[in-house]
Design a protein around this motif. Structure first.
Motif, PDB file in Angstrom:
ATOM      1  N   THR A 168      -3.197   8.697  12.709  1.00  9.15           N
ATOM      2  CA  THR A 168      -3.842   7.391  12.823  1.00  9.15           C
ATOM      3  C   THR A 168      -4.431   6.941  11.492  1.00  9.15           C
ATOM      4  N   GLU A 169      -5.213   7.796  10.871  1.00  9.06           N
ATOM      5  CA  GLU A 169      -5.931   7.402   9.660  1.00  9.06           C
ATOM      6  C   GLU A 169      -5.002   7.200   8.473  1.00  9.06           C
ATOM      7  N   SER A 170      -3.916   7.961   8.434  1.00  8.84           N
ATOM      8  CA  SER A 170      -3.007   7.833   7.294  1.00  8.84           C
ATOM      9  C   SER A 170      -2.309   6.478   7.264  1.00  8.84           C
ATOM     10  N   ASP A 171      -2.276   5.790   8.400  1.00  7.68           N
ATOM     11  CA  ASP A 171      -1.643   4.470   8.448  1.00  7.68           C
ATOM     12  C   ASP A 171      -2.287   3.504   7.455  1.00  7.68           C
ATOM     13  N   ALA A 172      -3.593   3.663   7.234  1.00  2.00           N
ATOM     14  CA  ALA A 172      -4.320   2.736   6.358  1.00  2.00           C
ATOM     15  C   ALA A 172      -4.319   3.181   4.901  1.00  2.00           C
ATOM     16  N   ALA A 173      -3.640   4.282   4.594  1.00  2.00           N
ATOM     17  CA  ALA A 173      -3.619   4.767   3.207  1.00  2.00           C
ATOM     18  C   ALA A 173      -2.942   3.755   2.299  1.00  2.00           C
ATOM     19  N   PRO A 174      -3.514   3.475   1.121  1.00  2.00           N
ATOM     20  CA  PRO A 174      -2.938   2.476   0.205  1.00  2.00           C
ATOM     21  C   PRO A 174      -1.474   2.741  -0.145  1.00  2.00           C
ATOM     22  N   MET A 175      -1.090   4.004  -0.277  1.00  2.00           N
ATOM     23  CA  MET A 175       0.290   4.267  -0.700  1.00  2.00           C
ATOM     24  C   MET A 175       1.310   3.903   0.382  1.00  2.00           C
ATOM     25  N   PHE A 176       0.826   3.713   1.617  1.00  2.00           N
ATOM     26  CA  PHE A 176       1.739   3.367   2.713  1.00  2.00           C
ATOM     27  C   PHE A 176       1.729   1.873   3.035  1.00  2.00           C
ATOM     28  N   LYS A 177       1.064   1.063   2.230  1.00  2.00           N
ATOM     29  CA  LYS A 177       0.890  -0.347   2.580  1.00  2.00           C
ATOM     30  C   LYS A 177       2.210  -1.096   2.713  1.00  2.00           C
ATOM     31  N   ALA A 178       3.241  -0.669   2.002  1.00  2.00           N
ATOM     32  CA  ALA A 178       4.520  -1.387   2.030  1.00  2.00           C
ATOM     33  C   ALA A 178       5.497  -0.826   3.056  1.00  2.00           C
ATOM     34  N   GLN A 179       5.097   0.202   3.800  1.00  2.00           N
ATOM     35  CA  GLN A 179       6.020   0.833   4.739  1.00  2.00           C
ATOM     36  C   GLN A 179       6.203  -0.004   6.006  1.00  2.00           C
ATOM     37  N   ASP A 180       7.366   0.139   6.602  1.00  3.70           N
ATOM     38  CA  ASP A 180       7.705  -0.602   7.813  1.00  3.70           C
ATOM     39  C   ASP A 180       7.043   0.072   9.024  1.00  3.70           C
ATOM     40  N   ARG A 181       6.211  -0.659   9.739  1.00  5.78           N
ATOM     41  CA  ARG A 181       5.469  -0.099  10.867  1.00  5.78           C
ATOM     42  C   ARG A 181       6.094  -0.418  12.224  1.00  5.78           C
ATOM     43  N   GLU A 182       7.246  -1.008  12.211  1.00  6.68           N
ATOM     44  CA  GLU A 182       7.871  -1.435  13.461  1.00  6.68           C
ATOM     45  C   GLU A 182       8.138  -0.255  14.398  1.00  6.68           C
ATOM     46  N   ALA A 183       8.623   0.855  13.840  1.00 10.13           N
ATOM     47  CA  ALA A 183       9.004   2.002  14.676  1.00 10.13           C
ATOM     48  C   ALA A 183       7.813   2.643  15.378  1.00 10.13           C
ATOM     49  N   GLN A 184       6.621   2.572  14.781  1.00 10.40           N
ATOM     50  CA  GLN A 184       5.461   3.233  15.375  1.00 10.40           C
ATOM     51  C   GLN A 184       4.659   2.316  16.304  1.00 10.40           C
ATOM     52  N   LYS A 185       5.012   1.047  16.367  1.00 13.20           N
ATOM     53  CA  LYS A 185       4.258   0.094  17.184  1.00 13.20           C
ATOM     54  C   LYS A 185       4.121   0.503  18.653  1.00 13.20           C
ATOM     55  N   PRO A 186       5.186   1.028  19.282  1.00 14.37           N
ATOM     56  CA  PRO A 186       5.065   1.342  20.714  1.00 14.37           C
ATOM     57  C   PRO A 186       4.041   2.423  21.042  1.00 14.37           C
ATOM     58  N   PHE A 187       3.707   3.278  20.077  1.00 15.80           N
ATOM     59  CA  PHE A 187       2.818   4.396  20.397  1.00 15.80           C
ATOM     60  C   PHE A 187       1.607   4.529  19.471  1.00 15.80           C
TER      61      PHE A 187
END
Length: 404
Positions: A168-187
């Motif tokens: 959960t917390e790693s989602d907000a990490a600056p290095m991941f800001k450009a990553q596609d979050r579509e796949a994780q949306k359902p869960f």
């Protein structure tokens, strides 16, 4: 003399620009296993010469953790092919794979923390962010989701929290800001909420609230996560000061989230503190905005009924039932309000009319909840029949039977 001075200055600059790695970093970079490198980083972090060296050291941990993670991942892929071909499958160390996914992500976040700091020229020029974002975002993070589920199945809540909280917390990490979050949306929201629940169970209230806030950003999890947040904030209230602080927290939440669950809690807390006028204003403001707000109508009507103001309670309870005509409890309270008002007046015709209206509401409650599993309409309904039809009427006798 001037020429010699310039040459000396150039030699100093050159020596600074091409300074080699410190001995502490060299030792870390020579490590062959994650465990060895981790121990060296822990013991030598303060000896590393710069933020750049610290970033390089943590990146080494990422490399070693990912090497072990990838080795197990490769076996999994090979096993899929082996299964299709009817060949023997190799054992996969899922525990090791989960731990290395966790370790790689933790090290990657630490690496990025130092990698994003200004260099000796005052510029931010990260060397590892792009590569680590690519290799850590999908496979290792998704492994944390599965690892948390496995831990939950094994009733190991501590490990489930560990994996799901980092996911959960790693989602907000600056290095991941450009990553596609579509796949994780359902869960994603659900994982965040469960992580919050485990933090709450561990009495880590601050972290539980943080994680609940993250979960609330998911529309599917919003209501459950908000209720969890309210429960966390209201946990362990012992003194009036605790309740006052809780009320202030609720006011802040209600200002941001105008939802009935928060409104009702705030209303009840304010009543408990004796702030009746402020509590009533909460309901009045809600009804001014939405005259069909069921919660506000019901709470307003019940408060008036409890204050022996049945005539004032009737319109609110009647309207509440019109908004939710499948609610047996509100029908029962509305019937009770009519009966109480009937007892309070002398006019016989008006009294009889009020009891008739009470019977109508009680009959609806009976129809909705015939076994009185929620709404206890039995005696009050019988009393209304008694006063309307008389003691010996067949309708009254039947109402008496219906109580049992």
């Amino acid at each position: 003399m001037k020429k010699l001075f310039v040459m000396a200055a150039m030699m100093v600059a050159s020596a600074t620009a091409f300074a080699g790695d410190s001995d502490a970093l060299k030792a870390i970079l020579k490590a062959k296993t994650y465990a060895e490198a981790e121990a060296l980083v822990k013991s030598n972090l303060g000896s590393l010469a710069s933020d750049a060296e610290k970033a390089k050291a943590y990146n080494k941990l990422v490399d070693l953790a990912m090497a072990q993670f990838d080795a197990q991942s490769t076996i999994q892929t090979e096993n899929q092919l082996a299964k299709q071909m009817g060949k023997e499958e190799k054992p996969v160390d899922t525990k090791l794979m989960s731990e290395m996914a966790y370790n790689a992500l933790v090290a990657g976040l630490e690496c990025d923390k130092y990698d994003q700091k200004p260099n000796e020229k005052g510029k931010v020029a990260p060397k590892f962010a792009s590569k680590n974002a690519q290799r850590l975002w999908l496979a290792p993070r998704n492994t944390l989701v599965n690892a948390g589920q496995d831990a939950l199945t094994a009733k190991d809540n501590a490990s489930a929290r560990k994996y799901w909280q980092l996911f959960t917390e790693s989602d907000a990490a600056p290095m991941f800001k450009a990553q596609d979050r579509e796949a994780q949306k359902p869960f994603f929201g659900q994982v965040a909420r469960f992580a919050a629940i485990f933090a709450y169970q561990d009495k880590d209230m601050a972290k539980a609230l943080e994680l609940a806030d993250v979960a609330m950003k998911d529309p599917e999890e919003y209501e459950n996560a908000l209720n969890l947040k309210l429960e966390i904030l209201g946990d362990g209230l012992k003194t009036k000061d605790d309740s006052v602080k809780y009320a202030e927290n609720l006011k802040g939440i209600y200002a941001e989230h105008k939802v009935n669950g928060v409104m009702e809690k705030l209303y009840n807390v304010l009543l408990g503190l004796g702030n009746d006028a402020e509590a009533n204003k909460i309901l009045d403001d809600a009804l001014a905005k939405d005259p069909n707000n069921f919660v506000a109508l019901a709470d307003k009507g019940l408060a008036l009924l409890q204050a022996n103001k049945a005539s004032e309670a009737i319109p609110y309870l009647k309207k509440a039932f019109e908004v939710k005509p499948d609610n047996a409890i509100i029908a029962t309270y509305a019937g009770t309000a009519y009966s109480v008002e009937a007892q309070n007046i002398e006019d016989a015709a008006k009294k009889k009319e009020l009891y008739k209206q009470a019977i109508d509401m009680f009959d609806k409650a009976k129809q909705l909840d015939p076994d009185m599993l929620q709404a206890k309409w039995g005696y009050n309904r019988y009393n209304a029949y008694y006063n309307y039809y008389g003691e010996n009427a067949a309708e009254t006798k039947q109402a008496e039977q219906d109580m049992h």
